[in-house]
Scaffold this motif. Structure first.
Motif, short mmCIF file in Angstrom:
data_model
loop_
_atom_site.label_atom_id
_atom_site.label_comp_id
_atom_site.label_asym_id
_atom_site.label_seq_id
_atom_site.Cartn_x
_atom_site.Cartn_y
_atom_site.Cartn_z
N ASN A 124 45.16 36.51 46.11
CA ASN A 124 46.27 37.26 45.53
C ASN A 124 46.89 36.54 44.34
OD1 ASN A 124 46.19 39.53 47.19
ND2 ASN A 124 47.38 38.52 48.79
N ASP A 125 46.81 35.21 44.33
CA ASP A 125 47.33 34.47 43.18
C ASP A 125 46.53 34.79 41.93
OD1 ASP A 125 49.19 33.24 44.81
OD2 ASP A 125 47.92 31.51 45.21
N TYR A 126 45.23 34.95 42.06
CA TYR A 126 44.39 35.28 40.90
C TYR A 126 44.71 36.67 40.38
CZ TYR A 126 41.65 31.09 41.82
OH TYR A 126 41.26 29.78 42.00
N VAL A 127 45.00 37.60 41.28
CA VAL A 127 45.41 38.94 40.86
C VAL A 127 46.71 38.87 40.07
CG1 VAL A 127 46.13 41.21 41.67
CG2 VAL A 127 44.22 40.05 42.78
N ALA A 128 47.69 38.13 40.59
CA ALA A 128 48.97 38.00 39.90
C ALA A 128 48.81 37.34 38.54
CB ALA A 128 49.95 37.20 40.77
N TRP A 129 47.99 36.30 38.45
CA TRP A 129 47.76 35.62 37.16
C TRP A 129 47.09 36.57 36.16
CZ3 TRP A 129 45.49 31.06 40.36
CH2 TRP A 129 46.53 30.22 40.78
N ALA A 130 46.13 37.34 36.62
CA ALA A 130 45.45 38.27 35.71
C ALA A 130 46.42 39.31 35.17
CB ALA A 130 44.28 38.94 36.42
N ARG A 131 47.31 39.83 36.05
CA ARG A 131 48.28 40.83 35.61
C ARG A 131 49.30 40.26 34.64
NH1 ARG A 131 49.58 45.35 38.37
NH2 ARG A 131 50.82 45.66 36.48
N ALA A 132 49.60 38.97 34.77
CA ALA A 132 50.60 38.34 33.91
C ALA A 132 50.01 37.82 32.60
CB ALA A 132 51.28 37.19 34.66
N ALA A 133 48.69 37.81 32.48
CA ALA A 133 48.05 37.19 31.32
C ALA A 133 48.21 38.00 30.04
CB ALA A 133 46.56 36.97 31.60
N HIS A 134 48.25 39.33 30.17
CA HIS A 134 48.28 40.17 28.97
C HIS A 134 48.81 41.55 29.36
CE1 HIS A 134 46.86 42.33 25.37
NE2 HIS A 134 46.78 41.13 24.79
N PRO A 135 49.64 42.17 28.51
CA PRO A 135 50.21 43.48 28.88
C PRO A 135 49.18 44.59 28.99
CG PRO A 135 50.78 42.90 26.61
CD PRO A 135 50.19 41.69 27.23
N ALA A 136 47.98 44.39 28.45
CA ALA A 136 46.95 45.43 28.55
C ALA A 136 46.37 45.54 29.96
CB ALA A 136 45.83 45.17 27.55
N VAL A 137 46.48 44.46 30.74
CA VAL A 137 45.87 44.44 32.08
C VAL A 137 46.77 45.23 33.04
CG1 VAL A 137 45.06 43.01 33.98
CG2 VAL A 137 44.84 42.20 31.60
N THR A 138 46.24 46.30 33.61
CA THR A 138 47.03 47.14 34.51
C THR A 138 46.61 47.01 35.96
OG1 THR A 138 45.53 48.96 33.98
CG2 THR A 138 47.62 48.85 32.77
N ARG A 139 45.36 46.67 36.22
CA ARG A 139 44.88 46.47 37.59
C ARG A 139 43.89 45.31 37.59
NH1 ARG A 139 42.20 51.81 39.51
NH2 ARG A 139 41.84 52.12 37.27
N ALA A 140 43.89 44.56 38.68
CA ALA A 140 42.96 43.42 38.80
C ALA A 140 42.61 43.22 40.26
CB ALA A 140 43.59 42.16 38.20
N TRP A 141 41.44 42.64 40.47
CA TRP A 141 40.95 42.35 41.82
C TRP A 141 40.26 40.98 41.80
CZ3 TRP A 141 40.11 46.67 38.94
CH2 TRP A 141 40.72 47.86 39.38
N ALA A 142 40.38 40.27 42.90
CA ALA A 142 39.78 38.93 43.00
C ALA A 142 38.88 38.87 44.23
CB ALA A 142 40.85 37.86 43.06
N TYR A 143 37.74 38.17 44.09
CA TYR A 143 36.76 38.06 45.16
C TYR A 143 36.29 36.61 45.23
CZ TYR A 143 36.61 43.04 44.02
OH TYR A 143 36.94 44.34 43.73
N SER A 144 36.02 36.16 46.43
CA SER A 144 35.53 34.80 46.61
C SER A 144 34.03 34.80 46.90
CB SER A 144 36.28 34.10 47.77
OG SER A 144 36.10 34.82 48.98
N ASN A 145 33.35 33.83 46.31
CA ASN A 145 31.93 33.55 46.59
C ASN A 145 30.98 34.68 46.20
OD1 ASN A 145 32.74 31.07 47.74
ND2 ASN A 145 33.06 32.05 49.74
N GLN A 146 31.38 35.60 45.33
CA GLN A 146 30.46 36.65 44.89
C GLN A 146 29.39 36.09 43.96
OE1 GLN A 146 32.30 40.12 43.15
NE2 GLN A 146 32.41 41.14 45.13
N MET A 147 29.74 35.08 43.20
CA MET A 147 28.79 34.48 42.27
C MET A 147 28.16 33.20 42.83
SD MET A 147 28.74 36.50 39.70
CE MET A 147 29.72 37.74 38.84
N GLY A 148 28.35 32.98 44.11
CA GLY A 148 27.82 31.78 44.74
C GLY A 148 28.93 31.02 45.43
#
Length: 357
Positions: free
Chosen positions: A200-224
């Motif tokens: 959830n911290d990654y979701v909050a950081w993504a939303r706060a990074a830029h006003p264009a970002v309206t939705r975000a999702w974070a996943y663990s270990n998808q890339m390894g």
């Protein structure tokens, strides 16, 4: 039991009954009687007080509070609404060898939108150079696609007056964060306190990074093992909800500064999965068709199951169509079944087809 706010007619009747109870023989129900007028004045004042109390009740929590109170709620956790972001990029300019263009020079688009040079540069020996520019005003309107014509607002010695925006465009301009977007971030923070690197911290950081970002999702270990994957969309961007690589890079840099050092971070765009819709609507008029089209577009933005690896449920899509103003009945012919998204995919509205009964 929940408190039910009394209506004005209810307050009028209460006031009249109270007056008659305290003044035996008086009749506060006679329209022309001064006791009736006194009752109306009292009821009106009480109705205004109830209205103010109802407004205050909505300010108690951020899910219904107005802008000023929501700002106070956000300030408790160090959150503030994101301001408009100015578009920026590099312009390929030409001119005389080693010609100089100074920071502060401006280029202008045909509609009058201006871009200021942010760094002084010299052209190379062949008379070419890349000059960084940023929009003077924030907002999506400042974004330029490749090939857009710009001209120097004032002539600069040795520099060609006209230029075309390069292949990467002038991008990442975005409108200021809306009330509802900021409300989502505040309530998300309330429900998900920071944990130093939880998903959830990654979701909050993504939303706060830029006003264009309206939705975000974070996943663990998808890339390894020991990886975090963040996917995001930009629902209000006129260019489409799939973010540009430049925006992804900016979000990556923002999160990288705040996340724990150990995980490997990936910030990538979801893959759009187009979902075409065919519908029979009654009454079949241009106004109803327009209303149905808008409801379908909005539904793809707000339904919680429209997300990477989520599912378009036919029943929920049909429900959205039923909300269209003027729609009496409809038949959903396409899609013919629920539409699950594959790994990394997100459903986006495709072509809307109309069929006759």
């Amino acid at each position: 039991m929940p408190f039910e706010r009394p209506t004005l007619p209810m307050l009028l009747e209460r006031s009249a009954a109270d007056i008659e109870a305290w003044m035996p023989g008086g009749d506060a129900h006679v329209p022309s009687h001064k006791l009736h007028l006194l009752g109306k004045v009292n009821a009106g004042a009480a109705h205004g007080q109830h209205g103010h109390l109802a407004w205050l009740a909505k300010q108690l929590l951020p899910d219904q509070s107005e802008w000023e109170t929501l700002l106070r709620w956000g300030s408790l956790w160090g959150l503030a609404p994101l301001t408009a972001s100015g578009a920026y990029g590099d312009l390929p300019i030409t001119g005389q060898p080693y010609a100089l263009i100074k920071a502060g020079a401006t280029f202008q688009r045909a509609d009058g939108w201006e871009y200021v040079v942010s760094q002084t540069i010299n052209l190379d020996a062949a008379g070419n150079g890349l000059v960084p520019v940023v929009s003077l005003v924030g907002g999506y309107a400042g974004n330029c696609v490749a090939g857009t014509d710009l001209r120097l607002s004032r002539a600069v010695a040795g520099i060609s007056a006209s230029v075309k925006v390069g292949a990467k465009g002038v991008t990442k301009g975005a409108d200021a964060e809306s009330l509802e977007s900021f409300r989502e971030r505040v309530t998300f923070r309330l429900r998900n306190p920071p944990q130093g690197g939880a998903l959830n911290d990654y979701v909050a950081w993504a939303r706060a990074a830029h006003p264009a970002v309206t939705r975000a999702w974070a996943y663990s270990n998808q890339m390894g093992p020991n990886t975090i994957t963040v996917r995001l969309v930009c629902d209000h961007d006129p260019a489409g909800l799939i973010p540009s690589q430049a925006l992804l890079d900016e979000v990556y840099a923002y999160i990288r500064e705040r996340m724990p050092a150990t995980p490997v971070l990936y910030v990538i765009a979801p893959i759009p999965k187009v979902v075409d819709v065919r519908v029979v609507v009654s009454p079949d008029t241009p106004v109803v068709r327009e209303a149905v089209s808008l409801e379908i577009q909005d539904w793809f933005l707000v339904d919680p199951d429209i997300r990477p690896e989520g599912t378009v449920y036919m029943s929920r899509l049909s429900e959205a169509i039923s909300k269209a103003k003027g729609e009496r009945s409809h038949i959903l012919l396409l899609p013919i079944k629920n539409q699950p998204a594959g790994p990394g995919e997100i459903q986006v509205p495709g072509v809307l087809y109309w069929s006759e009964t």
